[in-house]
Design a protein around this motif. Structure first.
Motif, PDB file in Angstrom:
ATOM      1  N   LYS A  67       0.782  -1.247   0.000  1.00 21.03           N
ATOM      2  CA  LYS A  67       0.000   0.000   0.000  1.00 21.03           C
ATOM      3  C   LYS A  67       0.808   1.288   0.000  1.00 21.03           C
ATOM      4  CE  LYS A  67      -4.031  -2.111   2.197  1.00 21.03           C
ATOM      5  NZ  LYS A  67      -5.048  -1.987   3.276  1.00 21.03           N
ATOM      6  N   SER A  68       2.124   1.211   0.185  1.00 16.33           N
ATOM      7  CA  SER A  68       2.905   2.444   0.189  1.00 16.33           C
ATOM      8  C   SER A  68       4.389   2.134   0.044  1.00 16.33           C
ATOM      9  CB  SER A  68       2.672   3.238   1.479  1.00 16.33           C
ATOM     10  OG  SER A  68       3.157   2.515   2.597  1.00 16.33           O
ATOM     11  N   ALA A  69       5.144   3.170  -0.328  1.00 15.51           N
ATOM     12  CA  ALA A  69       6.595   3.028  -0.459  1.00 15.51           C
ATOM     13  C   ALA A  69       7.217   4.413  -0.576  1.00 15.51           C
ATOM     14  CB  ALA A  69       6.961   2.189  -1.681  1.00 15.51           C
ATOM     15  N   GLY A  93       1.432   6.635  -1.349  1.00 15.80           N
ATOM     16  CA  GLY A  93       0.529   5.580  -0.924  1.00 15.80           C
ATOM     17  C   GLY A  93      -0.530   5.356  -1.992  1.00 15.80           C
ATOM     18  N   TRP A  94      -0.941   4.102  -2.191  1.00 16.43           N
ATOM     19  CA  TRP A  94      -1.923   3.811  -3.231  1.00 16.43           C
ATOM     20  C   TRP A  94      -3.199   3.151  -2.709  1.00 16.43           C
ATOM     21  CZ3 TRP A  94       3.222   2.515  -3.377  1.00 16.43           C
ATOM     22  CH2 TRP A  94       3.578   1.209  -3.007  1.00 16.43           C
ATOM     23  N   ASP A  95      -3.331   3.012  -1.413  1.00 17.17           N
ATOM     24  CA  ASP A  95      -4.574   2.481  -0.844  1.00 17.17           C
ATOM     25  C   ASP A  95      -4.661   2.897   0.620  1.00 17.17           C
ATOM     26  OD1 ASP A  95      -6.927   1.170  -0.416  1.00 17.17           O
ATOM     27  OD2 ASP A  95      -6.065  -0.852  -0.326  1.00 17.17           O
ATOM     28  N   GLN A  97      -4.958   6.677  -1.806  1.00 20.11           N
ATOM     29  CA  GLN A  97      -4.006   7.435  -2.595  1.00 20.11           C
ATOM     30  C   GLN A  97      -3.585   8.691  -1.853  1.00 20.11           C
ATOM     31  OE1 GLN A  97      -5.414   8.849  -6.359  1.00 20.11           O
ATOM     32  NE2 GLN A  97      -3.499   9.896  -6.823  1.00 20.11           N
ATOM     33  N   VAL A  98      -2.310   8.748  -1.494  1.00 21.74           N
ATOM     34  CA  VAL A  98      -1.735   9.916  -0.830  1.00 21.74           C
ATOM     35  C   VAL A  98      -0.318  10.106  -1.351  1.00 21.74           C
ATOM     36  CG1 VAL A  98      -3.089   9.677   1.291  1.00 21.74           C
ATOM     37  CG2 VAL A  98      -0.865   8.545   1.113  1.00 21.74           C
ATOM     38  N   MET A  99       0.226  11.282  -1.159  1.00 22.67           N
ATOM     39  CA  MET A  99       1.640  11.494  -1.467  1.00 22.67           C
ATOM     40  C   MET A  99       2.140  12.716  -0.727  1.00 22.67           C
ATOM     41  SD  MET A  99       1.942  13.234  -5.278  1.00 22.67           S
ATOM     42  CE  MET A  99       1.321  11.803  -6.126  1.00 22.67           C
ATOM     43  N   ASP A 100       3.422  12.711  -0.470  1.00 20.56           N
ATOM     44  CA  ASP A 100       4.124  13.864   0.086  1.00 20.56           C
ATOM     45  C   ASP A 100       5.475  13.870  -0.600  1.00 20.56           C
ATOM     46  OD1 ASP A 100       5.448  15.818   1.510  1.00 20.56           O
ATOM     47  OD2 ASP A 100       4.699  15.172   3.466  1.00 20.56           O
ATOM     48  N   SER A 283      11.550   1.988  -2.495  1.00 16.39           N
ATOM     49  CA  SER A 283      12.169   1.374  -1.321  1.00 16.39           C
ATOM     50  C   SER A 283      11.210   1.485  -0.148  1.00 16.39           C
ATOM     51  CB  SER A 283      13.496   2.070  -0.982  1.00 16.39           C
ATOM     52  OG  SER A 283      13.274   3.427  -0.629  1.00 16.39           O
ATOM     53  N   ASP A 284      11.537   0.802   0.934  1.00 19.86           N
ATOM     54  CA  ASP A 284      10.770   0.892   2.181  1.00 19.86           C
ATOM     55  C   ASP A 284       9.278   0.653   1.969  1.00 19.86           C
ATOM     56  OD1 ASP A 284      12.885   1.750   4.180  1.00 19.86           O
ATOM     57  OD2 ASP A 284      13.101   3.329   2.702  1.00 19.86           O
ATOM     58  N   TYR A 285       8.971  -0.447   1.305  1.00 17.37           N
ATOM     59  CA  TYR A 285       7.575  -0.809   1.114  1.00 17.37           C
ATOM     60  C   TYR A 285       6.903  -1.076   2.455  1.00 17.37           C
ATOM     61  CZ  TYR A 285       7.905  -1.300  -3.963  1.00 17.37           C
ATOM     62  OH  TYR A 285       8.050  -1.054  -5.311  1.00 17.37           O
ATOM     63  N   ALA A 286       5.589  -0.855   2.469  1.00 17.43           N
ATOM     64  CA  ALA A 286       4.730  -1.132   3.625  1.00 17.43           C
ATOM     65  C   ALA A 286       4.999  -0.187   4.792  1.00 17.43           C
ATOM     66  CB  ALA A 286       4.844  -2.584   4.075  1.00 17.43           C
TER      67      ALA A 286
END
Length: 318
Positions: A67-69, A93-95, A97-100, A283-286
């Motif tokens: 869901k994110s990385a 993030g895709w579940d 949907q977010v981003m920074d 990188s740094d999934y989850a």
């Protein structure tokens, strides 16, 4: 609206459209040879016993669940989309949907070297750097916000958005909800009838297996066993987005690390406005992708500014 605020609105909208266009409806129109625009050398022979498909299916399931990385993305553009390159670094993030992210490049209108952008609940926030000349038009506030769904749905203001947004027009905004997360990119590659293993390669310090495939619009329309990895609702949305944009197909590469996550993805794209090549390192999934949105008293509403601009333009022409 002051000249500073007009310029700030245009610069902010251009940045939103750039990000939206980068993450939405990626496509690869074909050149006269039948290869997708920007395609690299042809991959090697298909892997026996469907092992490429099995490996990518496992990576899809794992990536979807993550869901994110963290992401570092590079885009190179040509044609009406503009020249040069843009870098985006941050968390996605895709579940949900977010981003920074922090964007560098493509910011000529802002007079700044970088711009921070935060997306949450379909609202994009852009932090105007204090040293930017455009900050003079912000009434002492730091952030500009745009509700992308409200903007896309307000047909009466579409022309204003197109004028300020340039070649991207409303495409970047309406495409935001079709954001291509790494899991969907893997699902699209799974739908390719010619996905192949290129070989073993290093991505940074990670040992990876490099897979490659192409997918035409016609192949996307034809449901098959491989394409079932992508939920039907998502496949339908992507197919409709491709149709509206006149997209011919995708040309995709993915490097899957030993932990089962994609370490690197690459897509060669063609749009009616020009070409776009994207490459992302993950990188740094989850890692939980939580983003902090700015308080309302520190933001200016970009859409309200655009509506005001449109109203004043209409009054002047009356």
């Amino acid at each position: 609206m002051s000249a500073y605020r007009r310029k700030a609105a245009g610069a902010a909208l251009a940045a939103v459209l750039l990000v939206g266009g980068a993450t939405a409806c990626e496509n690869g129109k074909k050149d006269d040879s039948g290869k997708a625009a920007g395609a690299s050398a042809q991959p090697g022979a298909p892997v026996a016993d469907g092992s490429a498909t099995e490996a990518l299916a496992a990576a899809y399931k794992k990536t979807s669940a993550a869901k994110s990385a963290k992401v570092h993305m590079t885009m190179k553009m040509s044609g009406a989309l503009g020249g040069g390159s843009v870098e985006m670094t941050g968390v996605q993030g895709w579940d949900p949907q977010v981003m920074d992210i922090t964007m560098k490049g493509g910011l000529g209108r802002t007079g700044a070297d970088s711009l921070r952008m935060v997306l949450s609940n379909d609202v994009m926030y852009m932090e105007m750097p204090a040293d930017s000349p455009l900050s003079a038009g912000m009434d002492g506030k730091r952030w500009m916000k745009l509700d992308t769904k409200a903007a896309a749905g307000a047909s009466g203001d579409a022309e204003v958005l197109k004028k300020l947004g340039g070649a991207g027009g409303m495409g970047g905004l309406t495409g935001t909800e079709q954001s291509q997360d790494p899991a969907k990119q893997l699902a699209l590659l799974l739908a390719s009838p010619n996905v192949k293993l290129v070989g073993s390669e290093k991505v940074g310090a990670a040992d990876t297996r490099h897979y490659k495939g192409t997918l035409t619009f016609e192949e996307m329309l034809a449901a098959n066993e491989r394409s079932k990895a992508l939920p039907e609702a998502d496949r339908a949305k992507l197919t409709e987005a491709m149709r509206k944009a006149g997209i011919k197909g995708y040309d995709m590469d993915v490097w899957v690390a030993e932990d089962g996550y994609p370490a690197r993805m690459k897509v060669a794209i063609g749009t009616p406005e020009g070409s776009l090549d994207m490459e992302a390192v993950y990188s740094d999934y989850a890692t939980t992708a939580t983003v902090q949105t700015p308080p309302e008293n520190e933001t200016l509403d970009l859409f309200a500014m655009l509506r005001d601009l449109g109203a004043k333009g209409a009054a002047a022409g009356a």
